[in-house]
Design a protein around this motif. Structure first.
Motif, mmCIF file in Angstrom:
data_model
loop_
_atom_site.group_PDB
_atom_site.id
_atom_site.type_symbol
_atom_site.label_atom_id
_atom_site.label_comp_id
_atom_site.label_asym_id
_atom_site.label_seq_id
_atom_site.Cartn_x
_atom_site.Cartn_y
_atom_site.Cartn_z
ATOM 1 N N HIS A 170 0.712 -1.245 -0.106
ATOM 2 C CA HIS A 170 -0.015 0.024 0.113
ATOM 3 C C HIS A 170 0.850 1.157 -0.054
ATOM 4 O O HIS A 170 2.107 1.340 0.289
ATOM 5 N N ASN A 176 -1.571 4.404 2.874
ATOM 6 C CA ASN A 176 -2.757 3.683 3.507
ATOM 7 C C ASN A 176 -3.703 3.400 2.256
ATOM 8 O O ASN A 176 -4.809 2.824 2.760
ATOM 9 N N LYS A 213 -16.129 0.533 6.675
ATOM 10 C CA LYS A 213 -15.691 1.886 6.562
ATOM 11 C C LYS A 213 -16.473 2.572 7.874
ATOM 12 O O LYS A 213 -15.640 3.268 8.406
ATOM 13 N N GLY A 227 -14.659 2.142 10.999
ATOM 14 C CA GLY A 227 -13.329 2.629 11.097
ATOM 15 C C GLY A 227 -12.217 1.945 10.870
ATOM 16 O O GLY A 227 -11.140 2.280 11.086
ATOM 17 N N ILE A 253 -11.416 0.572 7.638
ATOM 18 C CA ILE A 253 -10.943 0.649 6.275
ATOM 19 C C ILE A 253 -11.507 2.140 5.817
ATOM 20 O O ILE A 253 -11.908 2.637 6.591
ATOM 21 N N LYS A 254 -10.856 2.526 4.845
ATOM 22 C CA LYS A 254 -11.227 4.059 4.351
ATOM 23 C C LYS A 254 -11.384 3.693 2.741
ATOM 24 O O LYS A 254 -10.807 2.797 2.202
ATOM 25 N N GLY A 266 -8.389 1.644 1.530
ATOM 26 C CA GLY A 266 -7.211 1.703 2.499
ATOM 27 C C GLY A 266 -7.401 0.783 3.696
ATOM 28 O O GLY A 266 -8.545 0.872 4.279
ATOM 29 N N LEU A 308 -6.957 0.526 7.526
ATOM 30 C CA LEU A 308 -6.898 1.383 8.671
ATOM 31 C C LEU A 308 -6.232 0.705 9.787
ATOM 32 O O LEU A 308 -5.429 1.271 10.826
ATOM 33 N N GLN A 309 -7.035 -0.594 10.122
ATOM 34 C CA GLN A 309 -6.669 -1.314 11.289
ATOM 35 C C GLN A 309 -6.582 -2.819 10.972
ATOM 36 O O GLN A 309 -7.404 -3.543 10.898
#
Length: 232
Positions: A171, A174, A204, A207, A209-210, A217, A219-220
């Motif tokens: 990636h 991110n 999403k 929280g 992924i974005k 992306g 995220l966690q």
């Protein structure tokens, strides 16, 4: 597809099966007989059931490998990138491609014809032995994936694919370094576009992924891994 010229000696793909064996004396002659092509984004270069035209090795780019399922629905069975081998399942058995393949982005391909591959296998024992091990490893991966997917629900399959994409392509900022459509993710997960869209929307909101301009992306990653840990 348009023909070009690439030099195996200067290739940076250390994972390429040909590159790994370039140090063998006889390989120097065989690599001079390969053919190169450029394949535009969305262009199919292998047709399922068509006579084999040798093996393809990705010099640069990304490719989706497809299999026709029930009612003619396409199923993505693998995603491939720089250095990967395409078409090996049908080589030496049915002499027909058992899968189809098309470019996800503009891609440069190296092709070794059937005759060249047979000549290499007959004259270079070390290459032949390593290819046997390669087949065994790929078969093991395939069997493990089938077992894992069969035990997952749809959400877990989508999460598993997102983590696979991160591991396979990495990636930047991110955002995954591959841009698959919702349909392509669905074809890989064995589900529908609508279900993929709902699951991505849910992830999403949670929280983990974005989504930026349709690119995804993670995220966690730890939370995503935790959700499917029992299947690993």
């Amino acid at each position: 597809m348009r023909g070009i010229i690439t030099d195996c000696a200067n290739c940076l793909n250390t994972n390429c099966f040909i590159k790994k064996h370039l140090h063998l004396e006889k390989m120097q002659d065989f690599v001079l007989e390969k053919t190169n092509y450029t394949c535009k984004k969305g262009q199919q270069f292998m047709i399922e059931g068509a006579p084999m035209q040798g093996l393809y090795f990705i010099n640069k780019g990304k490719v989706k490998v497809l299999k026709t399922g029930i009612y003619g629905k396409e199923q993505i069975v693998r995603l491939s990138s720089d250095g990967d081998t395409i078409g090996f399942r049908g080589f030496g058995t049915s002499n027909r491609y058992l899968i189809a393949a098309s470019a996800i982005e503009d891609t440069v391909l190296c092709n070794f014809s059937n005759d060249i591959m047979h000549a290499i296998l007959k004259s270079i024992p070390e290459f032949t032995y390593d290819m046997m091990l390669f087949y065994a490893e790929e078969l093991n991966k395939s069997e493990n994936r089938v077992k894992k997917i069969a035990q997952m629900n749809v959400r877990e399959r989508v999460i598993d694919i997102l983590l696979y994409l991160l591991k396979k392509f990495g990636h930047t900022n991110n955002l995954l370094n591959i841009n698959l459509s919702r349909k392509e993710i669905a074809d890989f997960a064995g589900t529908t576009d609508e279900q993929v869209t709902r699951i991505l929307s849910s992830l999403k909101k949670e929280g983990v992924i974005k989504i930026v301009n349709k690119k995804i992306g993670l995220l966690q990653v730890d939370k995503l891994n935790a959700e499917i840990i029992e299947h690993k």
